[in-house]
Design a protein around this motif. Sequence first.
Motif, short mmCIF file in Angstrom:
data_model
loop_
_atom_site.label_atom_id
_atom_site.label_comp_id
_atom_site.label_asym_id
_atom_site.label_seq_id
_atom_site.Cartn_x
_atom_site.Cartn_y
_atom_site.Cartn_z
N LEU A 17 5.56 1.39 -7.38
CA LEU A 17 4.80 0.54 -7.60
C LEU A 17 5.11 -0.91 -7.83
CD1 LEU A 17 1.67 0.51 -7.76
CD2 LEU A 17 2.05 0.81 -10.21
N LEU B 80 0.59 -1.27 -0.01
CA LEU B 80 0.19 -0.03 -0.08
C LEU B 80 0.98 1.45 0.22
CD1 LEU B 80 -2.84 -0.97 2.55
CD2 LEU B 80 -3.03 -0.81 0.06
N ARG B 81 1.97 1.06 0.69
CA ARG B 81 2.95 2.38 0.69
C ARG B 81 3.43 2.82 -0.80
NH1 ARG B 81 4.41 7.10 0.87
NH2 ARG B 81 6.36 7.59 1.55
N VAL C 189 1.89 2.07 -3.52
CA VAL C 189 0.75 2.44 -4.28
C VAL C 189 0.56 3.82 -3.95
CG1 VAL C 189 -1.72 2.51 -4.50
CG2 VAL C 189 -0.49 0.38 -4.56
N VAL C 190 0.76 4.16 -2.55
CA VAL C 190 0.47 5.70 -2.36
C VAL C 190 1.65 6.44 -2.79
CG1 VAL C 190 0.85 7.31 -0.16
CG2 VAL C 190 -0.59 5.27 -0.14
N ALA C 191 2.85 5.94 -2.66
CA ALA C 191 3.96 6.77 -3.42
C ALA C 191 3.99 6.67 -4.90
CB ALA C 191 5.34 5.68 -3.06
N ALA D 50 1.24 7.06 -6.40
CA ALA D 50 -0.05 8.04 -6.67
C ALA D 50 0.30 9.51 -6.44
CB ALA D 50 -1.08 7.67 -5.87
N GLY D 51 1.55 9.54 -5.70
CA GLY D 51 1.91 10.77 -5.26
C GLY D 51 2.95 11.50 -6.40
N SER D 52 3.83 10.48 -6.69
CA SER D 52 4.98 11.02 -7.57
C SER D 52 5.00 10.38 -8.97
CB SER D 52 6.26 10.48 -6.67
OG SER D 52 6.48 9.05 -7.07
#
Length: 130
Positions: free
Chosen positions: A74, A59-60, A62-64, A66-68
Motif C-alpha cells: 500500500l 491500484l495494484r 491496493v489490490v496487493a 487487500a490480498g496479502s
Amino acid sequence: MSAPLWRPRQWDAHVPPDLKEPYPSAHPNSRQGIHPFGNPRNTALFGVALVLMGVAIGLRGVVAFAGSGEAGALVVGAMMLLGLGAVGAFGIHVGLARLRWIRRFSETYGFSPFDRRPDEVRPSREGQRS
C-alpha cells in the motif's frame, strides 16, 4: 549552418510580455532543457501517461494489500501514485500552457512562432487583439 527554428525565447524581443513563451526551457535544444519533447502536445500526452501509470501502480498496490495484508504494498502504491502523478501533472501543465501560448501567438500574428524566425519577418500588429 543556420540556427533551427525551434529556439528558446526567439520572439521575446519582438512581442509583448503576454505573448512571450511561458516555458522556454521546454525546448529540447535549450541548455536548461530536461526532456526530449519539442512539441507541447507530446509533453502533455507524456504527462497523461505518467498520471495513468501512477494510478495503475497505485491500484495494484491496493489490490496487493487487500490480498496479502502487506502494508508495504500500500505504501509503495501510494508513493508511486503521488510521485508519478505529480510529475505527470506538471508535464500536462507545461504542455497545455505552451499550446495556449502557440494558439494566442498564431491568432495575433497569423503564423506559428515556430514557422518563422524574427529576422525573417517583422510581425504586424494589425491582427493583435485589443
